[in-house]
Design a protein around this motif. Structure first.
Motif, PDB file in Angstrom:
ATOM      1  N   VAL A  52       0.846  -1.198   0.000  1.00  0.00           N
ATOM      2  CA  VAL A  52       0.000   0.000   0.000  1.00  0.00           C
ATOM      3  C   VAL A  52       0.881   1.248   0.000  1.00  0.00           C
ATOM      4  N   LYS A  53       0.543   2.215  -0.838  1.00  0.00           N
ATOM      5  CA  LYS A  53       1.298   3.459  -0.924  1.00  0.00           C
ATOM      6  C   LYS A  53       0.712   4.491   0.035  1.00  0.00           C
ATOM      7  N   ILE A  54       1.552   5.009   0.915  1.00  0.00           N
ATOM      8  CA  ILE A  54       1.092   5.980   1.905  1.00  0.00           C
ATOM      9  C   ILE A  54       0.634   7.273   1.244  1.00  0.00           C
ATOM     10  N   GLU A  55       1.253   7.652   0.108  1.00  0.00           N
ATOM     11  CA  GLU A  55       0.883   8.896  -0.551  1.00  0.00           C
ATOM     12  C   GLU A  55      -0.555   8.899  -1.050  1.00  0.00           C
ATOM     13  N   ASP A  56      -1.131   7.707  -1.242  1.00  0.00           N
ATOM     14  CA  ASP A  56      -2.540   7.610  -1.641  1.00  0.00           C
ATOM     15  C   ASP A  56      -3.475   7.925  -0.475  1.00  0.00           C
ATOM     16  N   HIS A  57      -2.887   8.078   0.707  1.00  0.00           N
ATOM     17  CA  HIS A  57      -3.694   8.338   1.900  1.00  0.00           C
ATOM     18  C   HIS A  57      -3.273   9.630   2.602  1.00  0.00           C
ATOM     19  N   ILE A  58      -2.672  10.532   1.862  1.00  0.00           N
ATOM     20  CA  ILE A  58      -2.330  11.855   2.380  1.00  0.00           C
ATOM     21  C   ILE A  58      -2.963  12.892   1.459  1.00  0.00           C
ATOM     22  N   ASP A  59      -3.734  13.807   2.016  1.00  0.00           N
ATOM     23  CA  ASP A  59      -4.315  14.902   1.233  1.00  0.00           C
ATOM     24  C   ASP A  59      -3.846  16.224   1.826  1.00  0.00           C
ATOM     25  N   SER A  60      -2.712  16.681   1.367  1.00  0.00           N
ATOM     26  CA  SER A  60      -2.134  17.922   1.890  1.00  0.00           C
ATOM     27  C   SER A  60      -2.880  19.149   1.397  1.00  0.00           C
ATOM     28  N   THR A  61      -3.757  18.982   0.395  1.00  0.00           N
ATOM     29  CA  THR A  61      -4.462  20.138  -0.164  1.00  0.00           C
ATOM     30  C   THR A  61      -5.520  20.688   0.787  1.00  0.00           C
ATOM     31  N   VAL A  62      -5.937  19.894   1.767  1.00  0.00           N
ATOM     32  CA  VAL A  62      -6.871  20.412   2.777  1.00  0.00           C
ATOM     33  C   VAL A  62      -6.171  21.518   3.570  1.00  0.00           C
ATOM     34  N   TYR A  63      -4.966  21.219   4.018  1.00  0.00           N
ATOM     35  CA  TYR A  63      -4.149  22.215   4.723  1.00  0.00           C
ATOM     36  C   TYR A  63      -3.816  23.381   3.806  1.00  0.00           C
ATOM     37  N   LYS A  64      -3.463  23.086   2.564  1.00  0.00           N
ATOM     38  CA  LYS A  64      -3.087  24.137   1.604  1.00  0.00           C
ATOM     39  C   LYS A  64      -4.255  25.093   1.375  1.00  0.00           C
ATOM     40  N   GLN A  65      -5.450  24.566   1.215  1.00  0.00           N
ATOM     41  CA  GLN A  65      -6.613  25.419   1.018  1.00  0.00           C
ATOM     42  C   GLN A  65      -6.858  26.293   2.243  1.00  0.00           C
ATOM     43  N   ALA A  66      -6.723  25.700   3.429  1.00  0.00           N
ATOM     44  CA  ALA A  66      -6.907  26.462   4.668  1.00  0.00           C
ATOM     45  C   ALA A  66      -5.890  27.594   4.758  1.00  0.00           C
ATOM     46  N   LEU A  67      -4.635  27.292   4.410  1.00  0.00           N
ATOM     47  CA  LEU A  67      -3.580  28.301   4.467  1.00  0.00           C
ATOM     48  C   LEU A  67      -3.815  29.391   3.438  1.00  0.00           C
ATOM     49  N   ASN A  68      -4.223  29.033   2.236  1.00  0.00           N
ATOM     50  CA  ASN A  68      -4.509  30.026   1.192  1.00  0.00           C
ATOM     51  C   ASN A  68      -5.636  30.966   1.612  1.00  0.00           C
ATOM     52  N   GLU A  69      -6.637  30.414   2.280  1.00  0.00           N
ATOM     53  CA  GLU A  69      -7.747  31.256   2.744  1.00  0.00           C
ATOM     54  C   GLU A  69      -7.271  32.242   3.797  1.00  0.00           C
ATOM     55  N   LEU A  70      -6.400  31.793   4.691  1.00  0.00           N
ATOM     56  CA  LEU A  70      -5.881  32.687   5.725  1.00  0.00           C
ATOM     57  C   LEU A  70      -4.993  33.775   5.125  1.00  0.00           C
ATOM     58  N   ILE A  71      -4.228  33.420   4.101  1.00  0.00           N
ATOM     59  CA  ILE A  71      -3.389  34.415   3.426  1.00  0.00           C
ATOM     60  C   ILE A  71      -4.266  35.457   2.738  1.00  0.00           C
ATOM     61  N   LYS A  72      -5.343  35.010   2.132  1.00  0.00           N
ATOM     62  CA  LYS A  72      -6.264  35.936   1.469  1.00  0.00           C
ATOM     63  C   LYS A  72      -6.931  36.861   2.480  1.00  0.00           C
ATOM     64  N   GLU A  73      -7.246  36.313   3.648  1.00  0.00           N
ATOM     65  CA  GLU A  73      -7.881  37.102   4.706  1.00  0.00           C
ATOM     66  C   GLU A  73      -6.889  38.033   5.403  1.00  0.00           C
ATOM     67  N   ASN A  74      -5.598  37.665   5.374  1.00  0.00           N
ATOM     68  CA  ASN A  74      -4.551  38.437   6.063  1.00  0.00           C
ATOM     69  C   ASN A  74      -3.365  38.639   5.111  1.00  0.00           C
ATOM     70  N   PRO A  75      -3.549  39.403   4.045  1.00  0.00           N
ATOM     71  CA  PRO A  75      -2.517  39.506   2.994  1.00  0.00           C
ATOM     72  C   PRO A  75      -1.184  40.077   3.459  1.00  0.00           C
ATOM     73  N   ASP A  76      -1.179  40.813   4.567  1.00  0.00           N
ATOM     74  CA  ASP A  76       0.061  41.434   5.036  1.00  0.00           C
ATOM     75  C   ASP A  76       0.738  40.656   6.162  1.00  0.00           C
ATOM     76  N   ASP A  77       0.195  39.486   6.493  1.00  0.00           N
ATOM     77  CA  ASP A  77       0.741  38.710   7.606  1.00  0.00           C
ATOM     78  C   ASP A  77       1.860  37.803   7.101  1.00  0.00           C
ATOM     79  N   GLN A  78       3.092  38.114   7.495  1.00  0.00           N
ATOM     80  CA  GLN A  78       4.253  37.365   7.035  1.00  0.00           C
ATOM     81  C   GLN A  78       4.283  35.948   7.594  1.00  0.00           C
TER      82      GLN A  78
END
Length: 381
Positions: A341-367
């Motif tokens: 079984v391949k572990i990468e088939d059971h990791i969805d990093s895009t959930v975190y990525k989407q959450a982070l992108n939303e926070l960046i959009k909400e806080n564009p100046d936050d380094q």
């Protein structure tokens, strides 16, 4: 009707009522003793004792607020969970996150498979082992890295610091914990057959491991934060750290059933947003974070501070796909698991990525969030 008949009917009604209670509460409360040997499950269906404070039921909500039942370990390794809860950061995302404690990862995953929890935060070995066995679960985020130790009596600590001296020794451990895997993989790399040359005494909690070492039932014990502080207070010594064998290795991951994620992805994006905001708060507000952690970890504040802000523990909500893949391969190479079984088939990093992108959009100046995006690209792409 005679008194004997009336009494007999009365007894029969009591027995029937008792049976009804049992049928309505099939989970029971048969917690095992810490000193009992716990074997690694051979399949995802094998029963493991369920935490007694995880109730049966469905995922309910009030006034449109989504409820997530999350299982946690009473460790400062789950610091981001405690901060997100206590600082109301999930509430800001429209979530009601209910926290349920367990003592080891197998308990948490048993409750996940039994639909008593929605998400679990436990070491990488736990979800990876179940995935290897065919469980359809997905890792969406992280909580911490490193934070595992070998403790021993001060007279034995120097000897056990060298893996070559482990032959013939008895080591107390918790099956499927990160430290359990890290040390076994290190032994394999050192040319030592950990299945034959070392006796591993599998116990049910870090406290049981410490007790086994203190009473001489084990030569050393593998534990995680903050139990290294408790170990030293009880007269034991740290013989070695997990980072000596695998620097910055991933530990506790956030996982859930793949079906649950697919049915309500947006809810778990919000869950990750709460954790990312908790990481920012944790990084900028040490005193308040210590207060939040102490509500769930029963040690004094200075011990929490010493264990959490150290050079052997790192908090981060990033899923660290590359690190988990490397860890999984190490599990296979060391003989810990045997799977195609391949572990990468059971990791969805895009959930975190989407959450982070939303926070960046909400806080564009936050380094801070910009820096997390750079880290994400290095660890996941």
């Amino acid at each position: 009707m005679e008194k004997k008949q009336i009494f007999g009917i009365f007894i029969a009604l009591i027995v029937l009522a008792g049976i009804g209670v049992i049928l309505l509460n099939p989970s029971g409360s048969s917690d095992s003793s810490d000193s009992q040997k716990v074997n690694t499950p051979t399949s995802v269906e094998q029963s493991v004792n369920t935490p007694t404070n995880v109730e049966q039921g469905v995922n309910t909500s009030t006034s449109g607020v989504k409820t997530i039942r999350h299982g946690y370990l009473p460790s400062n390794g789950d610091a981001l969970i405690f901060v997100a809860k206590e600082e109301g950061l999930w509430t800001e995302e429209g979530l009601n996150v209910e926290l349920y404690q367990f003592t080891k990862g197998t308990e948490g995953y048993n409750s996940l498979f039994g639909n008593k929890l929605d998400t679990v935060g436990a070491g990488t070995s736990d979800p990876a082992t179940y995935i290897a066995q065919g469980a359809d679960i997905t890792i969406i985020g992280g909580l911490m890295s490193e934070g595992q130790f070998l403790v021993a009596d001060p007279e034995n600590a120097k000897d056990l610091a060298d893996l070559n001296n482990w032959k013939g020794k008895k080591i107390a451990t918790i099956a499927m914990s990160n430290g359990d895997l890290i040390y076994k993989a290190a032994l394999k790399k050192a040319g030592i057959d950990w299945k034959k040359d070392v006796t591993f005494l599998e116990l049910g909690s870090p406290n049981a491991v410490l007790e086994a070492v203190k009473t001489g039932k084990a030569d050393g014990g593998i534990i995680w934060i903050p139990y290294e502080i408790l170990a030293q207070k009880q007269g034991l010594a740290i013989a070695s750290y997990s980072y000596q064998y695998y620097d910055n290795h991933p530990c506790c991951r956030i996982a859930l059933k793949t079906e649950t994620l697919n049915e309500d992805r947006d809810t778990y994006v919000k869950f990750e947003k709460g954790l990312i905001k908790a990481y920012k708060f944790f990084s900028e507000n040490q005193n308040e974070s210590v207060d939040d952690i102490q509500k769930y970890v029963n040690i004094d504040k200075e011990a929490i501070r010493q264990s959490t802000w150290s050079n052997y523990f790192y908090a981060s909500p990033d899923p660290n796909t590359n690190g988990v893949k490397e860890y999984y391969q190490m599990m296979k190479d060391s003989g810990y698991i045997d799977t195609d079984v391949k572990i990468e088939d059971h990791i969805d990093s895009t959930v975190y990525k989407q959450a982070l992108n939303e926070l960046i959009k909400e806080n564009p100046d936050d380094q801070f969030y910009q820096n997390l995006l750079s880290e994400y690209q290095k660890m996941n792409e």
